[in-house]
Structures are given as C-alpha cells and as structure tokens.
Scaffold this active site. Structure first.
Site, PDB file in Angstrom:
ATOM      1  N   TYR A 100     -17.054  17.221 -15.258  1.00 39.14           N
ATOM      2  CA  TYR A 100     -17.398  15.803 -15.414  1.00 39.14           C
ATOM      3  C   TYR A 100     -18.415  15.427 -14.316  1.00 39.14           C
ATOM      4  O   TYR A 100     -18.236  15.806 -13.136  1.00 39.14           O
ATOM      5  CB  TYR A 100     -16.117  14.964 -15.317  1.00 39.14           C
ATOM      6  CG  TYR A 100     -16.381  13.511 -15.053  1.00 39.14           C
ATOM      7  CD1 TYR A 100     -17.119  12.753 -15.955  1.00 39.14           C
ATOM      8  CD2 TYR A 100     -15.917  12.886 -13.899  1.00 39.14           C
ATOM      9  CE1 TYR A 100     -17.383  11.408 -15.703  1.00 39.14           C
ATOM     10  CE2 TYR A 100     -16.171  11.553 -13.652  1.00 39.14           C
ATOM     11  CZ  TYR A 100     -16.912  10.817 -14.553  1.00 39.14           C
ATOM     12  OH  TYR A 100     -17.177   9.509 -14.302  1.00 39.14           O
ATOM     13  N   ARG A 116       0.855  -1.204   0.000  1.00 32.59           N
ATOM     14  CA  ARG A 116       0.000   0.000   0.000  1.00 32.59           C
ATOM     15  C   ARG A 116       0.885   1.246   0.000  1.00 32.59           C
ATOM     16  O   ARG A 116       0.606   2.227  -0.676  1.00 32.59           O
ATOM     17  CB  ARG A 116      -0.951   0.006   1.206  1.00 32.59           C
ATOM     18  CG  ARG A 116      -1.678   1.332   1.345  1.00 32.59           C
ATOM     19  CD  ARG A 116      -2.908   1.325   2.249  1.00 32.59           C
ATOM     20  NE  ARG A 116      -2.790   0.480   3.405  1.00 32.59           N
ATOM     21  CZ  ARG A 116      -2.057   0.758   4.492  1.00 32.59           C
ATOM     22  NH1 ARG A 116      -1.356   1.876   4.563  1.00 32.59           N
ATOM     23  NH2 ARG A 116      -2.011  -0.077   5.506  1.00 32.59           N
ATOM     24  N   ASP A 165      -7.628  18.947 -14.186  1.00 30.20           N
ATOM     25  CA  ASP A 165      -7.930  17.594 -14.643  1.00 30.20           C
ATOM     26  C   ASP A 165      -7.553  17.539 -16.125  1.00 30.20           C
ATOM     27  O   ASP A 165      -8.227  18.127 -16.974  1.00 30.20           O
ATOM     28  CB  ASP A 165      -9.426  17.309 -14.437  1.00 30.20           C
ATOM     29  CG  ASP A 165      -9.820  15.901 -14.868  1.00 30.20           C
ATOM     30  OD1 ASP A 165      -9.110  15.307 -15.708  1.00 30.20           O
ATOM     31  OD2 ASP A 165     -10.847  15.400 -14.375  1.00 30.20           O
ATOM     32  N   LYS A 201      -8.375   6.653 -19.290  1.00 26.14           N
ATOM     33  CA  LYS A 201      -8.674   7.232 -20.598  1.00 26.14           C
ATOM     34  C   LYS A 201      -7.430   7.199 -21.490  1.00 26.14           C
ATOM     35  O   LYS A 201      -6.909   6.144 -21.749  1.00 26.14           O
ATOM     36  CB  LYS A 201      -9.262   8.630 -20.399  1.00 26.14           C
ATOM     37  CG  LYS A 201     -10.381   8.677 -19.324  1.00 26.14           C
ATOM     38  CD  LYS A 201     -11.574   7.887 -19.723  1.00 26.14           C
ATOM     39  CE  LYS A 201     -12.658   7.643 -18.689  1.00 26.14           C
ATOM     40  NZ  LYS A 201     -12.630   8.213 -17.379  1.00 26.14           N
TER      41      LYS A 201
HETATM   42  C1  LIG Z   1     -12.539  14.288 -17.067  1.00 18.64           C
HETATM   43  C2  LIG Z   1     -12.665  13.129 -16.128  1.00 18.64           C
HETATM   44  N1  LIG Z   1     -12.127  13.206 -14.898  1.00 18.64           N
HETATM   45  C3  LIG Z   1     -12.217  12.187 -14.014  1.00 18.64           C
HETATM   46  C4  LIG Z   1     -12.883  11.022 -14.329  1.00 18.64           C
HETATM   47  C5  LIG Z   1     -13.007   9.925 -13.294  1.00 18.64           C
HETATM   48  O1  LIG Z   1     -12.122   8.906 -13.576  1.00 18.64           O
HETATM   49  P1  LIG Z   1     -12.380   7.337 -13.220  1.00 18.64           P
HETATM   50  O2  LIG Z   1     -13.576   6.913 -14.014  1.00 18.64           O
HETATM   51  O3  LIG Z   1     -11.101   6.679 -13.646  1.00 18.64           O
HETATM   52  O4  LIG Z   1     -12.628   7.264 -11.759  1.00 18.64           O
HETATM   53  C6  LIG Z   1     -13.445  10.889 -15.601  1.00 18.64           C
HETATM   54  C7  LIG Z   1     -14.159   9.656 -15.966  1.00 18.64           C
HETATM   55  O5  LIG Z   1     -14.841   9.592 -16.973  1.00 18.64           O
HETATM   56  C8  LIG Z   1     -13.337  11.971 -16.524  1.00 18.64           C
HETATM   57  O6  LIG Z   1     -13.868  11.904 -17.751  1.00 18.64           O
END
Ligand SMILES: Cc1ncc(COP(=O)(O)O)c(C=O)c1O
Length: 380
Positions: free
Chosen positions: A102, A49, A175, A200
């Site tokens: 998001y 961890r 992000d 992604k």
């Molecule tokens: C722009 C963005 N940030 C964060 C996330 C969250 O990521 P995760 O699905 O890997 O938890 C997503 C998921 O679609 C996203 O599109």
C-alpha cells in the site's frame, strides 16, 4: 469465548453495561475518571489515552475475531503501523515489505522510518525463495505482509512466510485490511501481529478512520500497549463505537461483497476493453491455490487493466456513476479509482509504481444488476 465468528463479532467485549443494562457499549465521552483514593483505580481506568471503556470494547472484540491475545485500537491504520514499528524496530534494523505494498505504508518506510535508521527492501512476497534470499540474518526484524495486496491483488503464503521469519528471528506482521478477519486469520497461520486499517471492511460504512493491532502473544501485546499509551495515537470513543458497530455485521457484509465481486469479475472477463482482470478467485491467478488454502472466500476487491492505457482507465473511472469515484475501500457502497493517480500516487517513480492502465474496484453490497449496468456503461 469459544464461539463462531459472527457470535464473537456481536458479543466479544460487549457485555451489557453493568450500570444500566444497555446492550450496546455506551460512548464514554470522558477524558478522566474519579479514583477511589490515591492510586485506587475503579475498574482500571484513570485517563482515556491509557484506556477508555468504549475503546476497550472494540479492542476486545477485534482481538477475539482475529484469535489474538491482545487488541489495540488507533486513530488510523497508519497510526497503528507507526506504533507497531517503533515498538519492535530500532535504528539499524531491516524490514522486508511487499514489492507492491500500500502506498501509504511504503511512504511510512521511505520517508519516516528510513531517515530514522530502519532500512527496508521491497520483495515479491509470493516468491518464498526470493524472500529467503532477501532476509539479512541478524538484522531483519520484520517481514511485513499484505495479502491480497493493494491494488494488484497479489497473494502471499502466510504460513510459509511465518516459517522464514521465525527461522531468522524476525516477526511476521500481516496487514489483513483487504481480506478482513472474516476471510483470513493470519495469527492461526503463524503471524505474530495483525494490522488493520479498520477504516475499511471492519468499519465498513465509510464513516470513520481507524486502525488496529492484534498480537498473538500477551507479552508482545503488552509491549504494543505500552507504546500505544506512550505515543498516544489512540482511537477516540466515538470512532471506537462506530467501528465496533461496523464489526458486528462484518460476516454478512463480506459474504455479499464476495458474491457481488464474483459477478463483477465475470462481466470484466467477457468485456473486450478489459485486457486483464486481477482477482485471487480466478483459477489462473498465480496466487489462487494459496488464497484458496488460507482464505474463506476471495474478497470484494477487484482490479483490472483497460485497453488504451492511462487515459482510457481514467475515463472509465470518470464515467462510472453508481461506482463512486473515491479513495478508500471496504464500505457498503461501491467505489472506483485510478491507483496510479490516486491511492498510489505516493509510489510514483519508485519500484512500487503501479501500472497506469489499472483501475481498482471496491465492490459494495448494492443490487448486483445495478452494479453490472453501471460498470458496462462506464466501460462503454
Ligand atoms: C492495506 C492498507 N493498509 C493500511 C492502510 C492505512 O490505513 P488508514 O488510511 O486507516 O491510515 C490502508 C489505507 O488505505 C490500506 O489500504
């Protein structure tokens, strides 16, 4: 390492294995490590961890490609977000988020962090004076940025927002999931922390869920690492290995994603059933100039609105074949979705609700003529 992006993606944190010479970091499927006497940690590892060599390789590589002091890998993008926010915010603090964030990020703020005592306001991040006006001096702790946004592809000026955040004593968090570190480097533009859903573009093959944080300063990186271990939402070694394998080809994949997206945009612009195309590469996109300044190219995500409203948009999604109907994005295969009923359903009824006639494409790296044929047929 003072190397180019693709060299860092292939080599940073990935020296040949000291025991065998294996050129790829092995999957260290191990929870604990034999110590050289009490308190004598071999190479710093004691419990997975806290640290695991496969995860360390990914963390060093992600830090290198984002140009940060410290990278940390998590079980998902949201796990990374949660760890970051609990590390830097306290009850009573205030955060600004994009007014089209998001959906999962919005849900994290509205359902988890707000009940914990962190308030937030959605603001149009493309409007710097609106952001400045929304900052609450003394309590705004974070300005949370997505650019381009999911799914409306709005663009925010990272350098301008960094100035506002720092004047207010707040952190600028970006992000960078939609752009990927290949197309955009927020830390160089003044951001303090970069967040990724590595699920992604970084992973890139729709075969692993993961998240990452990269801190510009070693001090903040250390604080985040403490919380990563204390909260425990770490990436497992196999997930870290898959993500690292994806990262190696990020540069070449992104070039092809961008090439294909540009051709898809051309088709949509000329189609009579499409009422609007949202893509930062279009000269009349309101954020085009800023995007051109801070991005290498304009990415593989394209959204558009369909004449005939929600039912027509849903029908286009259902008719596509090669564009697979599915959530997520950034993989080699093209995906199509209806944000209002799928990825952004959690924002329904909120100020972040997305238009019902909106379709989102994650344009993959397939043969472009096949993608164009499929999309033409889906549009009818
Ligand atoms: C722009 C963005 N940030 C964060 C996330 C969250 O990521 P995760 O699905 O890997 O938890 C997503 C998921 O679609 C996203 O599109």
């Amino acid at each position: 390492m003072n190397h180019g992006f693709e060299t860092l993606a292939v080599h940073a944190g990935q020296e040949a294995d000291p025991h065998t010479g294996a050129v790829v970091p092995p999957i260290y499927a191990v929870s604990t490590y034999k110590q050289d006497g009490v308190g004598g940690l071999r190479a710093g590892y004691e419990y997975s961890r806290s640290a695991n060599p496969t995860r360390t390789a990914l963390e060093e590589a992600v830090a290198a490609v984002e140009g940060g002091a410290r990278g940390l890998a998590f079980a998902s993008g949201l796990a990374a977000e949660d760890t970051l926010l609990r590390a830097v915010c306290r009850p009573g603090d205030h955060v600004l988020i994009p007014d089209d964030a998001y959906g999962g990020t919005y849900r994290l703020f509205s359902r988890v962090l707000e009940p914990w005592g962190v308030s937030f306001d959605p603001v149009p991040l493309g409007d710097l004076s609106a952001v400045r006006a929304a900052v609450r001096s003394g309590s705004t702790r974070v300005i949370w940025v997505e650019t381009p946004t999911n799914p409306l592809l709005n663009v925010a000026d990272i350098a301008g927002l960094a100035q506002i955040a720092h004047d207010a004593g707040a952190l600028l968090v970006v992000d960078n999931t939609f752009a990927s570190p290949y197309l955009q480097q927020p830390l160089a533009l003044g951001a303090d922390v970069v967040v990724h859903s590595t699920t992604k573009y970084v992973g890139g093959h729709s075969d692993v869920v993961g998240g990452a944080l990269v801190a510009r300063s070693a001090d903040l990186g250390e604080r985040l690492a403490y919380h990563q271990n204390a909260i425990g939402a770490v990436a497992g070694p196999f997930d870290a290995w898959l993500t690292l394998r994806g990262l190696k080809t990020l540069g070449v994949r992104m070039e092809r994603h961008c090439d294909n997206a540009e051709r898809v945009v051309d088709l949509l612009l000329s189609h009579k059933r499409v009422t609007q195309v949202l893509y930062p590469g279009l000269p009349d996109h309101p954020g085009h100039e800023v995007a051109a300044k801070q991005m290498r190219r304009f990415g593989g995500m394209v959204s558009f609105r369909v004449a005939g409203g929600e039912e027509a948009a849903v029908e286009v999604c259902n008719r596509a074949r090669l564009f697979t109907l599915g959530e997520s994005l950034g993989g080699v295969e093209s995906l199509i979705e209806h944000p209002g009923r799928m990825t952004h359903a959690s924002a329904a009824g909120s100020p972040l609700e997305v238009p019902a006639d909106l379709v989102r494409l994650s344009v993959g790296i397939e043969t472009i003529d096949d993608l164009l044929t499929d999309l033409s047929e889906a549009l009818g």
